[in-house]
Scaffold this active site. Structure first.
Site, short mmCIF file in Angstrom:
data_model
loop_
_atom_site.label_atom_id
_atom_site.label_comp_id
_atom_site.label_asym_id
_atom_site.label_seq_id
_atom_site.Cartn_x
_atom_site.Cartn_y
_atom_site.Cartn_z
N ASP A 97 0.85 -1.18 0.00
CA ASP A 97 0.00 0.00 0.00
C ASP A 97 0.89 1.24 0.00
OD1 ASP A 97 -2.62 1.35 0.47
OD2 ASP A 97 -3.17 -0.59 1.32
N ASP A 200 -3.46 4.43 -2.32
CA ASP A 200 -4.60 4.83 -1.49
C ASP A 200 -5.22 6.15 -1.97
OD1 ASP A 200 -5.95 4.24 1.18
OD2 ASP A 200 -5.25 6.29 1.53
N GLU A 255 -6.69 3.19 -5.88
CA GLU A 255 -7.99 3.29 -5.22
C GLU A 255 -8.58 4.62 -5.66
OE1 GLU A 255 -10.27 3.25 -0.92
OE2 GLU A 255 -8.42 4.36 -1.15
N HIS A 317 -11.04 -4.09 3.35
CA HIS A 317 -10.96 -3.72 4.77
C HIS A 317 -11.81 -2.49 5.10
CE1 HIS A 317 -8.38 -1.05 2.63
NE2 HIS A 317 -8.26 -0.28 3.69
N ASP A 318 -12.54 -1.95 4.12
CA ASP A 318 -13.31 -0.73 4.35
C ASP A 318 -14.83 -0.94 4.34
OD1 ASP A 318 -11.13 0.99 4.55
OD2 ASP A 318 -11.04 1.32 2.39
C1 GLC Z 1 -8.63 4.45 1.88
C2 GLC Z 1 -8.32 3.24 2.72
C3 GLC Z 1 -8.97 3.41 4.05
C4 GLC Z 1 -8.38 4.63 4.70
C5 GLC Z 1 -8.54 5.85 3.82
C6 GLC Z 1 -7.67 6.98 4.29
O1 GLC Z 1 -9.97 4.57 1.59
O2 GLC Z 1 -8.73 2.08 2.06
O3 GLC Z 1 -8.80 2.29 4.89
O4 GLC Z 1 -9.01 4.85 5.93
O5 GLC Z 1 -8.14 5.59 2.50
O6 GLC Z 1 -6.32 6.68 4.06
#
Ligand code: GLC
Length: 525
Positions: A97, A200, A255, A317-318
């Site tokens: 990540d 991210d 992402e 994980h979200d």
């Molecule tokens: C992304 C991650 C998440 C995190 C957010 C801020 O959405 O997947 O877990 O809290 O970014 O970094």
């Protein structure tokens, strides 16, 4: 040659929750290393590791205070080096990540930046004067709240921007020195041998320098899914040049948290930005055939003509796990596995979905995540002992439901388990160019009188690469259904993989049981 990330299936590991070897109830890198054989045996091609960098853990690692070191709770740089080496020895790729939009407020860069308006790093973050009326600089809202994305720093009299927690100040990518420093963090890990990065909320790095208000009708929503800027594409091209300067196909998957697949498609650039992007609308789609038919058609329509390679994700994980979201028993999760692993594109599995895990029930006094995402982060049960293969029976979050049976040891021993289904699907995928890279033709089975009919039961498609061909049929309902019409061109079809293991190896009968999904191949000879 086809790059590895097109044919790969990647397995996401949330390191806190995978396996603990040092007795603190928190998973660690050594725990990941010791269980790489599970990932290899499953038949995945690589892992994506959620953050393990130094962090005060306000957002469990997505608040990084040193991009080039391992947090002691997870281990050391030696541990990650060993993990990368062992993964490569098992032929597994390692994707890590990278959190480019924001650092921790404890990062030395931010400490310097907030130390004074004249500090050389002031401009590495996004600082603004209060509005003329003395309030926040604009109406942006941070994630997980209805609160402003701004915090006033009393000492220097300016606000800093944070699209997430106040502990996660946004970095200012408009500053060339900051960009160089961030690219150096990529170089650090590329030198250590990682095969790629999951970037991210990377669509957030470019911002409109005038920081205009979000539209009034959207005021109150988080700014995160609204930020879609040309500057980001410029920065992504710089990043791509860096990745391409390293040997091997180093990959970036973004992402890109935008809710329109057509917008997500732009982040592939002209094959000069991100190699892959997560496409979140399907993750938010309910388990209904007509909805999934539409999502698949949309991904093909928006990405196909661009040559942009799709990705598919059901859990991470979200979000609540799809087993939990779709409801019912394990049957839907099984059918969903067939879908996920046979669509055109790169699938991402989330550790534990191969066990059919549901979210843990987390009592109020054990909730620790500011975004309320604890349930899907429950620890992975490895066996049926009270500590489920962890070094303690009381890990940082409660176990998921039914861990006494729903664990790796028990399910590995059971050919009818969902874990075995995942292995058979991954093996089928690996041996079929059609499933890995073939074209997809979606059958149109909707009732022409009512194409949006929620009772529409089946999604069916063909995958084809030259002579290699598969048919996939997924029954989204708990009723048996006759699907002979779905099979293009007739043919002598054999059930290669089914959610119902006892159907495998037999000629296809032309109907699906309740919640059944199948991969069909042509009888040989
Ligand atoms: C992304 C991650 C998440 C995190 C957010 C801020 O959405 O997947 O877990 O809290 O970014 O970094």
């Amino acid at each position: 040659m086809t790059p590895w990330w097109k044919t790969a299936v990647l397995y996401q590991i949330y390191p806190r929750s995978f396996a603990d070897t040092d007795g603190d109830g928190i998973g660690d890198l050594e725990g990941v290393r010791r269980h790489l054989d599970h990932v290899a045996a499953l038949g995945a091609d690589g892992i994506w590791l959620s953050p393990f960098f130094r962090s005060p853990m306000a957002d469990f690692g997505y608040d990084v205070s040193d991009y080039c070191d391992v947090d002691p709770v997870f281990g050391t740089l030696d541990d990650i080096d060993r993990l990368i080496a062992d993964a490569h020895a098992l032929d597994l790729k390692v994707v890590i990540d990278w959190v480019p939009n924001h650092s921790s407020d404890q990062h030395p860069w931010f400490q310097a930046s907030r130390s004074g308006r004249d500090d050389p790093k002031r401009d590495w973050y996004v600082w603004r004067d209060p509005s003329p009326t003395g309030g926040v600089p604009n109406n942006w809202i941070r994630s997980w709240s209805d609160q402003p994305a701004w915090t006033l720093d009393d000492a220097t009299g300016q606000y800093y921007l944070h699209c997430f927690l106040p502990e996660q100040p946004d970095l200012n990518w408009a500053n060339p020195e900051l960009r160089t420093a961030m690219l150096d963090t990529l170089r650090f890990w590329l030198d250590r041998g990682v095969d790629g990065f999951r970037m991210d909320v990377v669509h957030l790095i470019g911002k409109d320098a005038t920081l205009p208000d979000d539209p009034e009708d959207l005021a109150g929503l988080s700014h995160v899914p609204l930020n879609h800027r040309p500057e980001t594409h410029e920065y992504l091209r710089e990043i791509r040049v860096l990745l391409d300067s390293f040997p091997g196909d180093r990959m970036a998957v973004g992402e890109v948290y935008l809710l329109d697949t057509a917008d997500v498609a732009t982040y592939y650039g002209d094959d000069d930005e991100l190699h892959l992007n997560f496409n979140f609308p399907p993750l938010h789609a309910p388990w209904l055939a007509h909805k999934w038919h539409r999502q698949i058609a949309r991904a093909e329509r928006e990405l196909g003509p661009l040559g942009a390679w799709p990705t598919w994700v059901l859990s991470n994980h979200d979000n609540p796990r799809h087993r939990t979201r779709y409801g019912g028993d394990e049957a839907r999760a099984r059918a969903a596995a067939v879908l996920l692993l046979t669509l055109r594109g790169t699938p991402f599995l989330y550790a534990g979905e191969e066990l059919g895990l549901e979210d843990a029930i987390v009592p109020a006094d054990r909730i620790v995540d500011p975004g309320g995402r604890d349930g899907c982060r429950a620890p992975m049960p490895w066996d049926a002992t009270p500590s489920h293969g962890w070094s303690t029976d009381d890990p940082w979050l409660p176990w998921p439901p039914d861990a006494d049976h729903r664990n790796v040891a028990d399910q590995s021993a059971d050919p009818a388990s969902i874990l075995s289904l995942y292995s058979r699907l991954l093996a089928a995928r690996r041996s079929s160019p059609a499933l890995q890279v073939g074209a997809i033709t979606l059958a149109d089975l909707a009732d022409p009188a009512d194409p949006a009919d929620p009772a529409f039961p089946v999604v069916a498609y063909e995958r084809r690469d030259g002579d290699d061909v598969r048919q996939v049929l997924v029954n989204f309902t708990a009723e048996p259904v006759v699907v002979t019409d779905a099979l293009a061109g007739g043919g002598d079809w054999i059930v290669e993989v089914s959610t119902h293991v006892d159907h495998e190896g037999s000629p296809f009968t032309g109907s699906l049981d309740a919640d059944e999904a199948v991969v069909l191949s042509l009888r040989q000879g």
